[in-house]
Each structure stands twice: as structure tokens, then as C-alpha cells.
Design a protein around this motif. Structure first.
Motif, PDB file in Angstrom:
ATOM      1  N   GLN A 197     -42.471  20.633  21.230  1.00  0.00           N
ATOM      2  CA  GLN A 197     -43.865  20.313  21.900  1.00  0.00           C
ATOM      3  C   GLN A 197     -43.810  21.106  23.284  1.00  0.00           C
ATOM      4  OE1 GLN A 197     -46.819  19.231  20.355  1.00  0.00           O
ATOM      5  NE2 GLN A 197     -47.569  20.251  22.094  1.00  0.00           N
ATOM      6  N   ILE A 198     -43.001  20.290  23.963  1.00  0.00           N
ATOM      7  CA  ILE A 198     -43.038  20.674  25.572  1.00  0.00           C
ATOM      8  C   ILE A 198     -42.599  22.150  25.722  1.00  0.00           C
ATOM      9  CG2 ILE A 198     -42.027  20.203  27.694  1.00  0.00           C
ATOM     10  CD1 ILE A 198     -43.750  17.977  26.745  1.00  0.00           C
ATOM     11  N   PHE A 199     -41.486  22.495  24.910  1.00  0.00           N
ATOM     12  CA  PHE A 199     -41.314  24.056  25.294  1.00  0.00           C
ATOM     13  C   PHE A 199     -42.206  25.062  24.860  1.00  0.00           C
ATOM     14  CE2 PHE A 199     -37.048  21.722  24.792  1.00  0.00           C
ATOM     15  CZ  PHE A 199     -36.437  22.364  26.130  1.00  0.00           C
ATOM     16  N   LYS A 200     -42.992  24.533  23.723  1.00  0.00           N
ATOM     17  CA  LYS A 200     -44.032  25.882  23.394  1.00  0.00           C
ATOM     18  C   LYS A 200     -45.200  25.961  24.400  1.00  0.00           C
ATOM     19  CE  LYS A 200     -46.477  23.239  19.747  1.00  0.00           C
ATOM     20  NZ  LYS A 200     -46.675  23.162  18.118  1.00  0.00           N
ATOM     21  N   GLN A 201     -45.378  24.671  24.969  1.00  0.00           N
ATOM     22  CA  GLN A 201     -46.331  24.786  25.954  1.00  0.00           C
ATOM     23  C   GLN A 201     -46.055  25.485  27.191  1.00  0.00           C
ATOM     24  OE1 GLN A 201     -48.019  20.134  25.122  1.00  0.00           O
ATOM     25  NE2 GLN A 201     -49.200  21.416  26.265  1.00  0.00           N
ATOM     26  N   ILE A 202     -44.860  25.152  27.782  1.00  0.00           N
ATOM     27  CA  ILE A 202     -44.192  25.967  28.689  1.00  0.00           C
ATOM     28  C   ILE A 202     -44.234  27.420  28.596  1.00  0.00           C
ATOM     29  CG2 ILE A 202     -42.161  26.336  30.102  1.00  0.00           C
ATOM     30  CD1 ILE A 202     -41.696  23.218  30.153  1.00  0.00           C
ATOM     31  N   LEU A 203     -43.891  27.908  27.244  1.00  0.00           N
ATOM     32  CA  LEU A 203     -43.922  29.189  26.876  1.00  0.00           C
ATOM     33  C   LEU A 203     -45.244  29.781  27.210  1.00  0.00           C
ATOM     34  CD1 LEU A 203     -41.803  29.277  23.592  1.00  0.00           C
ATOM     35  CD2 LEU A 203     -41.112  30.386  25.972  1.00  0.00           C
ATOM     36  N   MET A 204     -46.241  29.075  26.787  1.00  0.00           N
ATOM     37  CA  MET A 204     -47.657  29.530  27.182  1.00  0.00           C
ATOM     38  C   MET A 204     -47.916  29.856  28.656  1.00  0.00           C
ATOM     39  SD  MET A 204     -49.001  29.784  23.885  1.00  0.00           S
ATOM     40  CE  MET A 204     -47.210  30.337  23.598  1.00  0.00           C
ATOM     41  N   VAL A 205     -47.344  28.616  29.396  1.00  0.00           N
ATOM     42  CA  VAL A 205     -47.471  28.868  30.841  1.00  0.00           C
ATOM     43  C   VAL A 205     -46.697  29.908  31.547  1.00  0.00           C
ATOM     44  CG1 VAL A 205     -47.109  27.452  32.829  1.00  0.00           C
ATOM     45  CG2 VAL A 205     -47.918  26.354  30.894  1.00  0.00           C
ATOM     46  N   SER A 206     -45.802  30.222  30.769  1.00  0.00           N
ATOM     47  CA  SER A 206     -44.820  31.418  31.092  1.00  0.00           C
ATOM     48  C   SER A 206     -45.522  32.846  30.704  1.00  0.00           C
ATOM     49  CB  SER A 206     -43.614  31.292  30.504  1.00  0.00           C
ATOM     50  OG  SER A 206     -42.739  30.002  30.453  1.00  0.00           O
ATOM     51  N   PHE A 208     -46.360  34.236  27.689  1.00  0.00           N
ATOM     52  CA  PHE A 208     -46.377  34.660  26.327  1.00  0.00           C
ATOM     53  C   PHE A 208     -47.577  34.186  25.588  1.00  0.00           C
ATOM     54  CE2 PHE A 208     -41.743  33.847  27.547  1.00  0.00           C
ATOM     55  CZ  PHE A 208     -41.207  35.235  27.319  1.00  0.00           C
ATOM     56  N   ASP A 209     -48.141  35.176  24.927  1.00  0.00           N
ATOM     57  CA  ASP A 209     -49.238  35.093  24.294  1.00  0.00           C
ATOM     58  C   ASP A 209     -49.288  34.244  23.032  1.00  0.00           C
ATOM     59  OD1 ASP A 209     -52.243  35.911  24.756  1.00  0.00           O
ATOM     60  OD2 ASP A 209     -51.963  36.711  22.722  1.00  0.00           O
ATOM     61  N   ARG A 210     -48.534  34.786  21.978  1.00  0.00           N
ATOM     62  CA  ARG A 210     -48.385  33.992  20.666  1.00  0.00           C
ATOM     63  C   ARG A 210     -46.901  33.831  20.208  1.00  0.00           C
ATOM     64  NH1 ARG A 210     -52.611  36.347  16.259  1.00  0.00           N
ATOM     65  NH2 ARG A 210     -54.614  35.136  17.349  1.00  0.00           N
ATOM     66  N   TYR A 211     -46.473  32.524  20.031  1.00  0.00           N
ATOM     67  CA  TYR A 211     -45.415  32.535  19.768  1.00  0.00           C
ATOM     68  C   TYR A 211     -45.166  31.778  18.343  1.00  0.00           C
ATOM     69  CZ  TYR A 211     -42.308  27.999  19.471  1.00  0.00           C
ATOM     70  OH  TYR A 211     -41.695  26.901  18.782  1.00  0.00           O
ATOM     71  N   PHE A 212     -43.744  31.882  17.776  1.00  0.00           N
ATOM     72  CA  PHE A 212     -43.547  31.118  16.511  1.00  0.00           C
ATOM     73  C   PHE A 212     -42.157  31.070  16.419  1.00  0.00           C
ATOM     74  CE2 PHE A 212     -42.476  34.939  14.363  1.00  0.00           C
ATOM     75  CZ  PHE A 212     -41.775  34.521  13.353  1.00  0.00           C
ATOM     76  N   GLN A 213     -41.588  29.923  15.642  1.00  0.00           N
ATOM     77  CA  GLN A 213     -40.323  29.913  15.184  1.00  0.00           C
ATOM     78  C   GLN A 213     -40.331  28.881  14.128  1.00  0.00           C
ATOM     79  OE1 GLN A 213     -37.047  27.682  17.361  1.00  0.00           O
ATOM     80  NE2 GLN A 213     -38.931  26.498  18.418  1.00  0.00           N
ATOM     81  N   ILE A 214     -39.215  29.177  13.229  1.00  0.00           N
ATOM     82  CA  ILE A 214     -38.817  28.123  12.130  1.00  0.00           C
ATOM     83  C   ILE A 214     -37.953  27.049  12.699  1.00  0.00           C
ATOM     84  CG2 ILE A 214     -38.197  27.657   9.897  1.00  0.00           C
ATOM     85  CD1 ILE A 214     -40.425  29.747   9.907  1.00  0.00           C
ATOM     86  N   ALA A 215     -38.635  26.024  13.327  1.00  0.00           N
ATOM     87  CA  ALA A 215     -38.210  25.176  14.269  1.00  0.00           C
ATOM     88  C   ALA A 215     -37.732  23.815  13.489  1.00  0.00           C
ATOM     89  CB  ALA A 215     -39.370  24.688  15.105  1.00  0.00           C
ATOM     90  N   PRO A 216     -36.167  23.706  13.896  1.00  0.00           N
ATOM     91  CA  PRO A 216     -35.644  22.314  13.464  1.00  0.00           C
ATOM     92  C   PRO A 216     -36.123  21.105  14.173  1.00  0.00           C
ATOM     93  CG  PRO A 216     -33.856  23.610  14.619  1.00  0.00           C
ATOM     94  CD  PRO A 216     -35.309  24.408  14.654  1.00  0.00           C
ATOM     95  N   CYS A 217     -36.678  20.091  13.665  1.00  0.00           N
ATOM     96  CA  CYS A 217     -36.926  18.947  14.329  1.00  0.00           C
ATOM     97  C   CYS A 217     -36.141  17.736  13.945  1.00  0.00           C
ATOM     98  CB  CYS A 217     -38.439  18.823  13.940  1.00  0.00           C
ATOM     99  SG  CYS A 217     -39.555  20.195  14.395  1.00  0.00           S
ATOM    100  N   PHE A 218     -35.731  16.529  14.767  1.00  0.00           N
ATOM    101  CA  PHE A 218     -35.081  15.688  14.598  1.00  0.00           C
ATOM    102  C   PHE A 218     -35.475  14.314  14.845  1.00  0.00           C
ATOM    103  CE2 PHE A 218     -32.806  19.709  15.961  1.00  0.00           C
ATOM    104  CZ  PHE A 218     -31.944  19.673  14.724  1.00  0.00           C
ATOM    105  N   ARG A 219     -35.884  13.495  13.910  1.00  0.00           N
ATOM    106  CA  ARG A 219     -36.366  12.270  14.012  1.00  0.00           C
ATOM    107  C   ARG A 219     -35.640  11.168  13.321  1.00  0.00           C
ATOM    108  NH1 ARG A 219     -42.851  14.176  13.504  1.00  0.00           N
ATOM    109  NH2 ARG A 219     -42.572  15.955  15.250  1.00  0.00           N
ATOM    110  N   GLU A 515     -48.772  22.944  37.504  1.00  0.00           N
ATOM    111  CA  GLU A 515     -49.155  23.206  38.726  1.00  0.00           C
ATOM    112  C   GLU A 515     -49.255  24.518  39.209  1.00  0.00           C
ATOM    113  OE1 GLU A 515     -47.975  19.274  41.173  1.00  0.00           O
ATOM    114  OE2 GLU A 515     -46.450  20.416  40.610  1.00  0.00           O
ATOM    115  N   TYR A 516     -48.704  25.531  38.402  1.00  0.00           N
ATOM    116  CA  TYR A 516     -48.879  27.163  38.675  1.00  0.00           C
ATOM    117  C   TYR A 516     -49.678  27.785  37.695  1.00  0.00           C
ATOM    118  CZ  TYR A 516     -44.911  25.357  41.785  1.00  0.00           C
ATOM    119  OH  TYR A 516     -44.283  24.847  42.497  1.00  0.00           O
TER     120      TYR A 516
END
Length: 577
Positions: A197-206, A208-219, A515-516
Motif C-alpha cells: 500500500q504505502i510503497f505503491k502510493q509513494i511510486l505515484m509520488v515518485s 511513475f504513471d502506471r505501476y503493477f506487480q504480482i505482489a506477495p502479501c503477508f497477514r 509534502e513534496y
């Protein structure tokens, strides 16, 4: 390319190869003695081929599931030996060279081809044997094909694949974290990501226009039939300068393509959009199975003055089913028994007779006027049955009764995938135990109406730009338009009991990044495991995962979780209590 073990796979040989000398390798699936002549079925990743030899001593030491390599001539089978159930059923290999590469134990823990009949604990313990079962093996191959297709599809839509970290920090995102102690930083811990979650939002701030991945999630969550404990995968994607409609368009395009390409079932487009409150009112669930045509109605106002005590001072939901009044009492008794298993005292109902009179367990408790009003409000006809679910919050039980009726009546259409977007989720809900408001979904969602809404509405009235995708009653995905405005974010978290200092501490990276210059952004993350589970029509998600944990979050094959040494604990500054 030829090698010393094989020059052909077991599944590729055909009648065109008759009189050709071949070399194959694989596992011994079956050994059959036909009057002194031994026939062996050899299996590899690609298929099965039958072999035979004039020299039975060649096979004397072989056991089932041994790994072997062999050479011989492809010959046509005798007519009575042809097996139409396999691709190579017209041919066999007359073997003159045979070698056991690795001999299997005589006693197998279970029969490979019937492993579905074995307890899951045994299957998971010997997963490497279980994965030789054709059905399960094919599920994993199918999974690879689906994921490969997803990648190509996302790339065709202009998304680029970026991997985000596995070792990250612990954040309050709704589920328990898996935490990892740091060796270099005493008393500090990493966490496995519940989602990127946080990383993909930061990628948008960085930028990048359209990001994806087959992402492992751990809960660290308890298992369910559609949820594996520990680890799962999702098709995670995010878009900059995007609104909800942009996400809907991509999600519908990708999912409809995947399901069309990997299934023969019908798919309706465009996907229906159902506001959360409507879904709960009509279907008693925020993940409704729309293949079931039954809907829930509210008859609270109709029966507001009733003298029937179970219907007083509660919300009354009803479900009408046409033309079932003639069913035997045993059928209705089964439904009453089911209602008790979900915590209801039973279930009240009326049958509508030919003369439009009512017949049922609670008939005598309602007045003639109330019955007349019910006929009008519920559009009752002769031979209909109306079922009642009454409680302070009856939606969930009404939804369960709706689905049980659908199953009992056989009216759930199994020939299609019925998708929908559930939209307009409430931003907050009141937690009685905490005596405060909490986020109902992703805390980073943008509230509808922005800052004005947060400042002028009661928390329970605020809706979020939050949406789910549901297919056949299974939640496939959650997503949102993200909150990219720090002032709105501070107010949104304040309502949920967080101070600005909390926000800076718990979500420092995102707070600082915003903030940027943060672009508006939105996305979602359909669950890969659940998609494949639906496509393969499996009832249990572990049937589409190569190495799943069991219900108790244990990997029985590897023996985890396991103990570690005192030296290892000291290295990471841990002392067991």
C-alpha cells in the motif's frame, strides 16, 4: 536438445512416431501384470506413456513412483489395449533399455492418483507427492498461465512492473503483522508487508504513471476456504492522476479478459455497480452472489404495530420465494434447522394458499390487515412463501438465509461469472469496545466530499471513494481513490483518534512524501489465488497454491513454524518468556 535421460517427453509421442526409437524419462505411475507380461505407465510433466518389455527381469526391482529412464521402439498397441482416455493411448514403447534413476519406497503414504480422498494433513505433509496428482499438478500449471497472461495484459495497458520490498515496517493496516527482529538494531523489528500500500502510493509520488506487480502479501489471519493463512498474492496496480472510473475501466478490462480466456462460462459486461448500503439491504452482504435471483425486502414499516413480540422493536427483513408452498414440511424443517446453526432461534414463514390465505407457524400472530399489507408490499401470489428474519441488525443472517434458499432450490446459475463493483463504503464505523470511530476499510481512502464532508457530517454519514470487486459471492479485490491531500488526511485520521504526531510517526514516509507534491492517484488489487480458485471451480483455495499452510498456519512439509537455537535468539536480542 537431447540428453542422456530423454529425447522425448511422455506426452508428445503419437502414432506418427511408430517405428521410431525414443528415449523418455519420468515416474512409474502403474505396474500391471498381464499374465506374465508387465506393463508400466510412465508419467512426466507432459503426460503418460505405456511401456512393455519382452524381458520382465528388466522391471524386477522397480517400484511405483520411482524415477526411471528408458529406451525403445514406439509400436502400435493391440486393438483391445487402446486407451482413449489418454493422448498416447494408441501407442506404447517396446523397451530394451531401462534404468531406475531413483527408487521410491515400496510403501507410499497415499495413492497419488486418488490423493483427493486422503486427509489434507497427510497431503500437505507429502506435498511433493500430492503435486504429482494430475488435477493438482494441472492447477499449478494453470496458475502459471493465468499470471503470465495478467502480466502481458497489464503491460499492454501501459503499466510497468515494479517490485516493492518484502522487509518493511509495521503499520496499522487492519490485520496482524508478521514481525522480524533486527540483528543490527537492538529492540527494532521489520515487518512483512500486509500489502504494498504505502510503497505503491509513494511510486505515484515518485512520478511513475502506471505501476503493477504480482505482489506477495503477508497477514497473520485465520484460514478460511477462500483465504490461506500467512501468504497470498494479488495483482496490485495503481495509477497517477486517476479517478474511480479509470480504475473501474482497467479492472473490468483485465478481469473480463482473464475470465473469458480461461473459462467457457458467460460473463456479463459492464459489471454492475451497487452501493454498499443497497448491497446490504438487497442481499445481506457486501459480497453478494448475483447468480442467486432472490432479494431481501424490508417489512419493518409494514409490521410496525404488530402484537407479535419477536417482531417488536427490531428490523424485519423478508425473502419471498415463488411457487414453493407445495414443498413438504421436512423441506421447511431443514431450513429452520439451518437457521439455528447461524444463531437464529428458527425462522418464521407463511405459505400463501390458493385463496390467498396464509398457512404457517406464525399465521395466527398477525392480523388480517397486516397480512393484506404484506401481500401488497411483498407482491405475494398464490403458492408463494415469505420468510422472515427479525433482529436489531438482521442483514447478515438474512443474507445467509438467502444463499441457503438459493442452494436448496438449485436456482444459483452455475453457468456464469457474475461480477459487480460494490461502491460507496462508509468511511467510519463506531467500535463499541473502543468507544470511538474506526476506519471501516483502507485508512488512505479519499472521503467523498473531501475536507468539507469531514468537517460538516457525522462520521457514520461519510462515504469513501472505496470499492470492491465481487464475483459469484467472492470478494476478489479492494481498492480506492487515495487521499493525496495532507490536510484532508490529518482530519480523516483525527476522526479515527490519531493525532498529527501519530500520523507522522506511523506513516512517516507517506506523510513526508506528500509534502513534496503528490498527484491524485487510485488503484486496486484483485486476489490472484481467489481468481484461480474461481476459474478452476475449487472449493478450497489451497488447491491452487503449490505449498500452502494448513488451517492452523503450519507448513507440515517444511515443519514450520519451528524452534530456533538460543544462539540465533541472542543474535537478534530476543529472550523467550
Amino acid at each position: 536438445m537431447k540428453n542422456k535421460y530423454r529425447d522425448h517427453t511422455c506426452g508428445e509421442l503419437t502414432v506418427k512416431d511408430i517405428d521410431k526409437r525414443v528415449r523418455v524419462a519420468g515416474w512409474v505411475e502403474n505396474i500391471r501384470d498381464h499374465g506374465g507380461i508387465l506393463f508400466l505407465d510412465i508419467r512426466d510433466h507432459y503426460g503418460v506413456i505405456q511401456i512393455v518389455s519382452n524381458d520382465n527381469d528388466m522391471f524386477k526391482d522397480v517400484t511405483r513412483e520411482s524415477t526411471v529412464t528408458l529406451e525403445g521402439m514406439v509400436i502400435k498397441r493391440d486393438e483391445e489395449m487402446i486407451n482413449p482416455r489418454i493422448v498416447t493411448g494408441d501407442i506404447e514403447i517396446l523397451v530394451d533399455k531401462f534404468e531406475v534413476i531413483s527408487k521410491a519406497n515400496n510403501e507410499l503414504p497415499f495413492e497419488i492418483m486418488t490423493s483427493k480422498d486422503v486427509s489434507e494433513e497427510v497431503r500437505l505433509k507429502y506435498r511433493y507427492l500430492d503435486l504429482r496428482n494430475e488435477k493438482l499438478h494441472n492447477n499449478i500449471v494453470f496458475r502459471s498461465q493465468v499470471i503470465s497472461y495478467m502480466r502481458r495484459k497489464m503491460e499492454s495497458l501501459g503499466f510497468i512492473e515494479i517490485q516493492t520490498p518484502i522487509l518493511t515496517y509495521s503499520s496499522p493496516e487492519g490485520a496482524r503483522d508478521y514481525i522480524i527482529p533486527s540483528r543490527k538494531h537492538k529492540g527494532k523489528f521489520y515487518a512483512l508487508p500486509q500489502a504494498p500500500q504505502i510503497f505503491k502510493q509513494i511510486l505515484m509520488v515518485s512520478g511513475f504513471d502506471r505501476y503493477f506487480q504480482i505482489a506477495p502479501c503477508f497477514r497473520d489471519e485465520d484460514a478460511r476456504s477462500d483465504r490461506a493463512p500467512g501468504e497470498f498474492y494479488q495483482l496490485d496496480f495503481e495509477m497517477a492522476f486517476a479517478e474511480a472510473e479509470d480504475v473501474y475501466e482497467v479492472a473490468e478490462d483485465v478481469l473480463s479478459d482473464v475470465f473469458t480466456n480461461f473459462s467457457d462460462k458467460k460473463i456479463s459486461k459492464p459489471f454492475k455497480r451497487i452501493p454498499y448500503q443497497e448491497a446490504m439491504a438487497k442481499y445481506g452482504s457486501d459480497k453478494p452472489d448475483l447468480r442467486n435471483p432472490l432479494e431481501i425486502i424490508d417489512v419493518t414499516k409494514t409490521l410496525k404495530d404488530t402484537s407479535f413480540k419477536p417482531f417488536q422493536n427490531v428490523t424485519i427483513k423478508a425473502i419471498v420465494v415463488n411457487d414453493i408452498a407445495s414443498k413438504p414440511n421436512s423441506w421447511f424443517n431443514e431450513l429452520v434447522d439451518y437457521a439455528k446453526t447461524i444463531g437464529m432461534p428458527g425462522i418464521g414463514y407463511f405459505k400463501v394458499e390458493e385463496d390467498m390465505s396464509f398457512n404457517g407457524p406464525i399465521d395466527k400472530f398477525l392480523s388480517d390487515e397486516e397480512k393484506t399489507d404484506l401481500i401488497s408490499v411483498a407482491n405475494l401470489k398464490s403458492q408463494d412463501v415469505i420468510f422472515f428474519i427479525a433482529d436489531l441488525k438482521p442483514e447478515k443472517n438474512a443474507g445467509l438465509i438467502r444463499m441457503e434458499l438459493g442452494r436448496k432450490l438449485g436456482i444459483i446459475d452455475e453457468s456464469k461469472f457474475e461480477f459487480c463493483f460494490i461502491t460507496d463504503f462508509p468511511m467510519y464505523e463506531y467500535d463499541e469496545d473502543l468507544e470511538s470511530y474506526v476506519f471501516t476499510h483502507n485508512p488512505f481512502s479519499m472521503p467523498q466530499g473531501g475536507l468539507i464532508s469531514l468537517e460538516t457530517k457525522k462520521p457514520e454519514e461519510i462515504k469513501a471513494y472505496q470499492y470492491d470487486i465481487v464475483c459469484n459471492g467472492v470478494e476478489l479485490s479492494s481498492g480506492a481513490v487515495r487521499n493525496h491531500d495532507l490536510n484532508i488526511m490529518k482530519k480523516a485520521f483525527e476522526i479515527a483518534g490519531y493525532t498529527e504526531d501519530d500520523l507522522k510517526e506511523k506513516f512517516k514516509s507517506l506523510y513526508t512524501a506528500f509534502e513534496y507534491g503528490a498527484p491524485p492517484h487510485a488503484g486496486m488489487a484483485p486476489g490472484v489465488d481467489r481468481i484461480i480458485m474461481l476459474l478452476k471451480e475449487e472449493k478450497n483455495i489451497r488447491e491452487v497454491i503449490a505449498f500452502p499452510m494448513n488451517n492452523n498456519a503450519q507448513d507440515l512439509m517444511m515443519g514450520s513454524p519451528s524452534s530456533v537455537t538460543e544462539a540465533q535468539l541472542r543474535e537478534v536480542h530476543i529472550k523467550m518468556r
